[in-house]
Write a protein that holds these residues in place. Structure first.
Motif, PDB file in Angstrom:
ATOM      1  N   LYS A  18     -36.442 -66.503 -50.669  1.00 30.48           N
ATOM      2  CA  LYS A  18     -37.889 -66.649 -50.816  1.00 30.48           C
ATOM      3  C   LYS A  18     -38.212 -67.623 -51.959  1.00 30.48           C
ATOM      4  O   LYS A  18     -39.065 -68.498 -51.810  1.00 30.48           O
ATOM      5  CB  LYS A  18     -38.536 -65.287 -51.072  1.00 30.48           C
ATOM      6  CG  LYS A  18     -40.032 -65.438 -51.052  1.00 30.48           C
ATOM      7  CD  LYS A  18     -40.797 -64.167 -51.245  1.00 30.48           C
ATOM      8  CE  LYS A  18     -42.274 -64.556 -51.367  1.00 30.48           C
ATOM      9  NZ  LYS A  18     -43.023 -63.637 -52.203  1.00 30.48           N
ATOM     10  N   GLU A  31     -48.293 -70.393 -44.646  1.00 35.51           N
ATOM     11  CA  GLU A  31     -47.319 -69.950 -45.652  1.00 35.51           C
ATOM     12  C   GLU A  31     -47.125 -71.044 -46.717  1.00 35.51           C
ATOM     13  O   GLU A  31     -47.070 -70.772 -47.915  1.00 35.51           O
ATOM     14  CB  GLU A  31     -45.998 -69.661 -44.942  1.00 35.51           C
ATOM     15  CG  GLU A  31     -44.993 -68.899 -45.755  1.00 35.51           C
ATOM     16  CD  GLU A  31     -43.765 -68.545 -44.898  1.00 35.51           C
ATOM     17  OE1 GLU A  31     -43.512 -67.348 -44.730  1.00 35.51           O
ATOM     18  OE2 GLU A  31     -43.076 -69.461 -44.394  1.00 35.51           O
ATOM     19  N   HIS A  77     -41.682 -75.519 -50.708  1.00 33.25           N
ATOM     20  CA  HIS A  77     -43.080 -75.688 -50.310  1.00 33.25           C
ATOM     21  C   HIS A  77     -43.893 -76.343 -51.430  1.00 33.25           C
ATOM     22  O   HIS A  77     -44.749 -77.182 -51.166  1.00 33.25           O
ATOM     23  CB  HIS A  77     -43.673 -74.331 -49.910  1.00 33.25           C
ATOM     24  CG  HIS A  77     -43.275 -73.918 -48.519  1.00 33.25           C
ATOM     25  ND1 HIS A  77     -43.482 -72.656 -48.024  1.00 33.25           N
ATOM     26  CD2 HIS A  77     -42.691 -74.622 -47.507  1.00 33.25           C
ATOM     27  CE1 HIS A  77     -43.047 -72.596 -46.765  1.00 33.25           C
ATOM     28  NE2 HIS A  77     -42.546 -73.768 -46.445  1.00 33.25           N
ATOM     29  N   GLU A  87     -48.801 -70.973 -38.462  1.00 36.64           N
ATOM     30  CA  GLU A  87     -48.324 -69.888 -39.314  1.00 36.64           C
ATOM     31  C   GLU A  87     -47.522 -70.427 -40.503  1.00 36.64           C
ATOM     32  O   GLU A  87     -47.695 -70.006 -41.640  1.00 36.64           O
ATOM     33  CB  GLU A  87     -47.457 -68.948 -38.445  1.00 36.64           C
ATOM     34  CG  GLU A  87     -47.471 -67.520 -38.858  1.00 36.64           C
ATOM     35  CD  GLU A  87     -48.854 -67.048 -39.324  1.00 36.64           C
ATOM     36  OE1 GLU A  87     -48.936 -66.678 -40.499  1.00 36.64           O
ATOM     37  OE2 GLU A  87     -49.821 -67.063 -38.531  1.00 36.64           O
ATOM     38  N   ARG A  88     -46.657 -71.386 -40.217  1.00 40.00           N
ATOM     39  CA  ARG A  88     -45.829 -71.967 -41.285  1.00 40.00           C
ATOM     40  C   ARG A  88     -46.671 -72.737 -42.285  1.00 40.00           C
ATOM     41  O   ARG A  88     -46.385 -72.735 -43.485  1.00 40.00           O
ATOM     42  CB  ARG A  88     -44.772 -72.893 -40.682  1.00 40.00           C
ATOM     43  CG  ARG A  88     -43.580 -72.118 -40.151  1.00 40.00           C
ATOM     44  CD  ARG A  88     -42.561 -73.046 -39.545  1.00 40.00           C
ATOM     45  NE  ARG A  88     -41.292 -72.324 -39.358  1.00 40.00           N
ATOM     46  CZ  ARG A  88     -40.298 -72.757 -38.593  1.00 40.00           C
ATOM     47  NH1 ARG A  88     -40.414 -73.904 -37.963  1.00 40.00           N
ATOM     48  NH2 ARG A  88     -39.191 -72.060 -38.475  1.00 40.00           N
ATOM     49  N   ASP A 123     -47.899 -70.522 -50.571  1.00 41.77           N
ATOM     50  CA  ASP A 123     -46.849 -70.716 -51.575  1.00 41.77           C
ATOM     51  C   ASP A 123     -47.279 -71.708 -52.649  1.00 41.77           C
ATOM     52  O   ASP A 123     -46.706 -71.748 -53.734  1.00 41.77           O
ATOM     53  CB  ASP A 123     -45.546 -71.206 -50.914  1.00 41.77           C
ATOM     54  CG  ASP A 123     -44.804 -70.074 -50.202  1.00 41.77           C
ATOM     55  OD1 ASP A 123     -45.147 -68.896 -50.442  1.00 41.77           O
ATOM     56  OD2 ASP A 123     -43.878 -70.368 -49.417  1.00 41.77           O
TER      57      ASP A 123
END
Ligand SMILES: [Zn+2]
Ligand SMILES: [Zn+2]
Length: 259
Positions: free
Chosen positions: A179, A231, A186, A227-228, A235
């Motif tokens: 993570k 995220e 990111h 969705e990505r 992030d």
């Protein structure tokens, strides 16, 4: 647009196409065996004959470069074909081998005539019989000595030397590292998406821009989905507010309460 993360097992660079915490299947396997050996010390079973035998097999696999280099992995189709060919019976002793192993008769070719079905007992016996001492003068011997010295140090250290040596905490720690690396990657992409966010582009449009520019996703697989991108934006510390009327999105930094 790439960023390098070190292998958790050897500190070597991880090839970008395979964004994992290990650089190779070998490193994953080495760390797994080290955790297993440390657990057998902790459980007080290091000296048990079955454990000693299993240890010998694991070390022999590492000596020969790892049990499952990618080329050795057998497809599901081949597995079915072999079970059918042998009527679910062990090729060596004839017992039911439904829970047995697909064995490479010699070498590592995956062609059907080099594969056979063995029960676990025969497979283990064959594996043990195939373990030979490494010739004194071979080049590999020196590499193996280095490998063994490293493994010895890592299993004997009272405190785990690497996070991936800790059999008690690694599964949790691996998720944590994965993570943290995703967030770092990111954040590394912020310079690409920030101008798009300032233009209030919605998530779908940003996904398209990322795909058009061939920016890799964190996993290195698949394309950017909405969705990505959500995220990716989270992030980087932003919330998204979409307006169905304008099809635009507002991006606002998270408010962190200092108290
Ligand atoms: Zn490595
Ligand atoms: Zn058998």
């Amino acid at each position: 647009m790439t960023i390098d993360f070190p292998c958790v097992n050897c500190d070597g660079p991880i090839p970008w196409v395979r964004k994992k915490v290990y650089c190779t299947p070998f490193c994953r396997e080495q760390a797994k065996h080290i955790r297993w050996m440390r657990s057998t010390i902790e459980r007080g079973v290091w000296e048990d004959p079955e454990i000693a035998e299993a240890r010998l097999i694991r070390i022999a696999h590492l000596n020969s470069g790892g049990y499952m280099p990618l080329g050795r992995r057998i497809s599901i189709e081949s597995r079915y074909a072999i079970y059918e060919k042998y009527n679910d019976l062990c090729a060596s002793c004839g017992v039911n081998a439904l829970n047995g192993e697909i064995d490479h008769i010699s070498g590592s070719s995956n062609s059907l005539d080099n594969l056979q079905l063995l029960c676990s007992k025969c497979h283990r016996e064959k594996t043990l019989a195939n373990i030979h001492p490494i010739p004194e003068d071979s080049l590999r011997r020196k590499e193996i000595k280095i490998l063994h010295d490293e493994i010895r140090a890592r299993i004997n250290s009272p405190k785990p030397i690497r996070d991936c040596d800790n059999h008690l905490s690694w599964s949790e720690k691996e998720l944590e590292i994965t993570k943290a690396r995703r967030v770092e990657y990111h954040q590394h992409l912020l310079s690409f998406i920030q101008p798009l966010m300032i233009e209030k582009m919605n998530v779908k449009t940003i996904a398209k821009k990322l795909n058009d520019a061939k920016v890799s996703t964190y996993s290195g697989r698949g394309s950017w989905s909405r969705e990505r991108v959500r995220e990716l934006i989270a992030d980087n510390g932003f919330t998204i507010e979409y307006s169905p009327r304008t099809h635009q999105s507002e991006y606002t930094p998270f408010q962190r309460d200092p108290l």
